[in-house]
Design a protein around this motif. Structure first.
Motif, PDB file in Angstrom:
ATOM      1  N   LEU A   9      85.983  76.099  65.073  1.00  0.00           N
ATOM      2  CA  LEU A   9      86.815  76.347  66.254  1.00  0.00           C
ATOM      3  C   LEU A   9      86.583  75.302  67.348  1.00  0.00           C
ATOM      4  O   LEU A   9      87.537  74.769  67.923  1.00  0.00           O
ATOM      5  N   LYS A  10      85.305  74.986  67.618  1.00  0.00           N
ATOM      6  CA  LYS A  10      84.984  74.023  68.683  1.00  0.00           C
ATOM      7  C   LYS A  10      85.548  72.643  68.364  1.00  0.00           C
ATOM      8  O   LYS A  10      85.978  71.922  69.264  1.00  0.00           O
ATOM      9  N   GLN A  11      85.555  72.292  67.080  1.00  0.00           N
ATOM     10  CA  GLN A  11      86.069  70.986  66.681  1.00  0.00           C
ATOM     11  C   GLN A  11      87.560  70.873  66.985  1.00  0.00           C
ATOM     12  O   GLN A  11      88.049  69.805  67.364  1.00  0.00           O
ATOM     13  N   VAL A  12      88.282  71.980  66.834  1.00  0.00           N
ATOM     14  CA  VAL A  12      89.721  71.993  67.126  1.00  0.00           C
ATOM     15  C   VAL A  12      89.968  72.022  68.632  1.00  0.00           C
ATOM     16  O   VAL A  12      90.747  71.231  69.169  1.00  0.00           O
ATOM     17  N   LEU A  13      89.277  72.924  69.319  1.00  0.00           N
ATOM     18  CA  LEU A  13      89.487  73.098  70.759  1.00  0.00           C
ATOM     19  C   LEU A  13      89.140  71.850  71.563  1.00  0.00           C
ATOM     20  O   LEU A  13      89.794  71.532  72.557  1.00  0.00           O
ATOM     21  N   PHE A  14      88.092  71.155  71.139  1.00  0.00           N
ATOM     22  CA  PHE A  14      87.626  69.990  71.888  1.00  0.00           C
ATOM     23  C   PHE A  14      88.035  68.668  71.232  1.00  0.00           C
ATOM     24  O   PHE A  14      87.440  67.624  71.506  1.00  0.00           O
ATOM     25  N   ASP A  15      89.043  68.732  70.382  1.00  0.00           N
ATOM     26  CA  ASP A  15      89.593  67.525  69.759  1.00  0.00           C
ATOM     27  C   ASP A  15      90.465  66.806  70.789  1.00  0.00           C
ATOM     28  O   ASP A  15      91.536  67.290  71.169  1.00  0.00           O
ATOM     29  N   VAL A  16      90.007  65.657  71.257  1.00  0.00           N
ATOM     30  CA  VAL A  16      90.725  64.908  72.298  1.00  0.00           C
ATOM     31  C   VAL A  16      92.089  64.431  71.789  1.00  0.00           C
ATOM     32  O   VAL A  16      93.074  64.422  72.535  1.00  0.00           O
ATOM     33  N   ASN A  17      92.163  64.059  70.520  1.00  0.00           N
ATOM     34  CA  ASN A  17      93.442  63.621  69.954  1.00  0.00           C
ATOM     35  C   ASN A  17      94.479  64.746  70.001  1.00  0.00           C
ATOM     36  O   ASN A  17      95.648  64.514  70.331  1.00  0.00           O
ATOM     37  N   LEU A  18      94.029  65.964  69.667  1.00  0.00           N
ATOM     38  CA  LEU A  18      94.930  67.122  69.731  1.00  0.00           C
ATOM     39  C   LEU A  18      95.386  67.351  71.166  1.00  0.00           C
ATOM     40  O   LEU A  18      96.574  67.601  71.422  1.00  0.00           O
ATOM     41  N   LEU A  19      94.451  67.260  72.105  1.00  0.00           N
ATOM     42  CA  LEU A  19      94.793  67.431  73.522  1.00  0.00           C
ATOM     43  C   LEU A  19      95.847  66.406  73.949  1.00  0.00           C
ATOM     44  O   LEU A  19      96.818  66.760  74.636  1.00  0.00           O
ATOM     45  N   MET A  20      95.677  65.161  73.530  1.00  0.00           N
ATOM     46  CA  MET A  20      96.636  64.115  73.900  1.00  0.00           C
ATOM     47  C   MET A  20      98.014  64.378  73.289  1.00  0.00           C
ATOM     48  O   MET A  20      99.037  64.132  73.930  1.00  0.00           O
ATOM     49  N   LEU A  21      98.037  64.890  72.066  1.00  0.00           N
ATOM     50  CA  LEU A  21      99.315  65.215  71.432  1.00  0.00           C
ATOM     51  C   LEU A  21     100.013  66.370  72.153  1.00  0.00           C
ATOM     52  O   LEU A  21     101.233  66.359  72.344  1.00  0.00           O
ATOM     53  N   VAL A  22      99.223  67.347  72.575  1.00  0.00           N
ATOM     54  CA  VAL A  22      99.772  68.492  73.317  1.00  0.00           C
ATOM     55  C   VAL A  22     100.300  68.035  74.674  1.00  0.00           C
ATOM     56  O   VAL A  22     101.386  68.447  75.100  1.00  0.00           O
TER      57      VAL A  22
END
Length: 300
Positions: free
Chosen positions: A46-59
């Motif tokens: 879960l932490k790997q997904v929540l704190f994934d900077v690439n995912l944050l940038m895509l969002v």
């Protein structure tokens, strides 16, 4: 007590928030994260997904692009909205068209900046997405069938970005995507029925304007049947935990939707139908949590 200037600034903020549909963007952000945690990257901590900077940038890129899309859509539809939604339009007009366009370019620039953090492919993806939204608002929106199809595709595109990022090609993802696509298609056609007065006045060639209300209702009936079948297939053939409650509720609401649809002949009726579909879509976002209630605890 707020001063007159402070009140004016506050009103302009609410006006801009109304134009970019801030509440819709918030729902999309939540949906992208929940879909990432429970569907796209369900095998990752879960932490790997929540704190994934690439995912944050895509969002963030998705949010900026969607906000810009609402602005350009509002720009092209200002006259039509004055007929269909006079109260909302008066609030939206507190911000000048020049200011809106400035925000439009700033938001699109930010979207590209956010995407550039992830990869050059992400930049290309969002550049094409931005162009497609503009083309839809400028041209396709006024065309029957094509406008509805393009709008539905553009609505699910932000999830496609996450799908590509995680490279998860499980069949259940496509099943959920089809269900969402059908719901969004229904919502777009219902909006056309709701806004038929303004579309007629400004010569928008939407499905209800070109083919009539009866044909539009028949198309909606077919979409409802397909959506119900899609929901039943998901509950029968995929492991979705307690989310099956959402699909049961959706089936009941869609049957209710059909009942109201064939008795509808006023804008207020179509507004009720539109709100039913919006409720199903938003409820679907939060019902993702029901796929596995213990997943958060187990993956911390």
């Amino acid at each position: 007590m707020l001063t007159r200037q402070q009140k004016h600034i506050l009103l302009k903020f609410f006006s801009l928030f109304s134009v970019v549909r801030g509440y819709n963007i918030l729902v999309v952000v939540i949906a992208q994260y929940l879909a990432s945690i429970y569907i796209f990257a369900h095998d990752k901590p879960l932490k790997q997904v929540l704190f994934d900077v690439n995912l944050l940038m895509l969002v963030l890129a998705s949010s900026a692009t969607i906000a810009a899309g609402y602005i350009i859509n509002n720009f092209y539809d200002s006259e039509k909205d004055l007929i269909n939604r006079p109260r909302k339009t008066m609030l939206d007009r507190l911000v000048s068209q020049n200011t809106k366009l400035s925000f439009y370019f700033v938001l699109n620039f930010l979207a590209v900046v956010f995407a550039s953090y992830v990869s050059f492919k992400a930049v290309l993806f969002f550049a094409l997405y931005i162009f497609a939204i503009w083309l839809y608002s400028h041209k396709f929106k006024k065309q029957p069938m094509t406008g509805n199809l393009v709008s539905a595709i553009l609505t699910v595109t932000p999830f496609f970005a996450i799908f590509i990022y995680y490279k998860n090609f499980e069949l259940v993802i496509f099943a959920h995507a089809i269900f969402l696509f059908l719901l969004v298609s229904m919502r777009e056609l219902t909006k056309d029925l709701e806004n038929i007065k303004g579309d007629l006045a400004l010569d928008y060639k939407t499905v209800p304007v070109v083919y009539g209300e009866k044909t539009s209702k028949l198309m909606l009936t077919v979409l409802v049947i397909l959506t119900i079948i899609s929901g039943i297939v998901i509950t029968l053939f995929f492991k979705i935990g307690y989310m099956y409650y959402f699909f049961y509720l959706s089936v009941m609401l869609l049957l209710f939707f059909l009942l109201i649809l064939w008795k509808s002949n006023k804008r207020t009726h179509y507004l009720i139908l539109h709100n039913i579909l919006k409720f199903i879509i938003v409820a679907g976002v939060f019902s993702i949590l029901l796929i596995d209630v213990s997943v958060v605890l187990n993956r911390l």
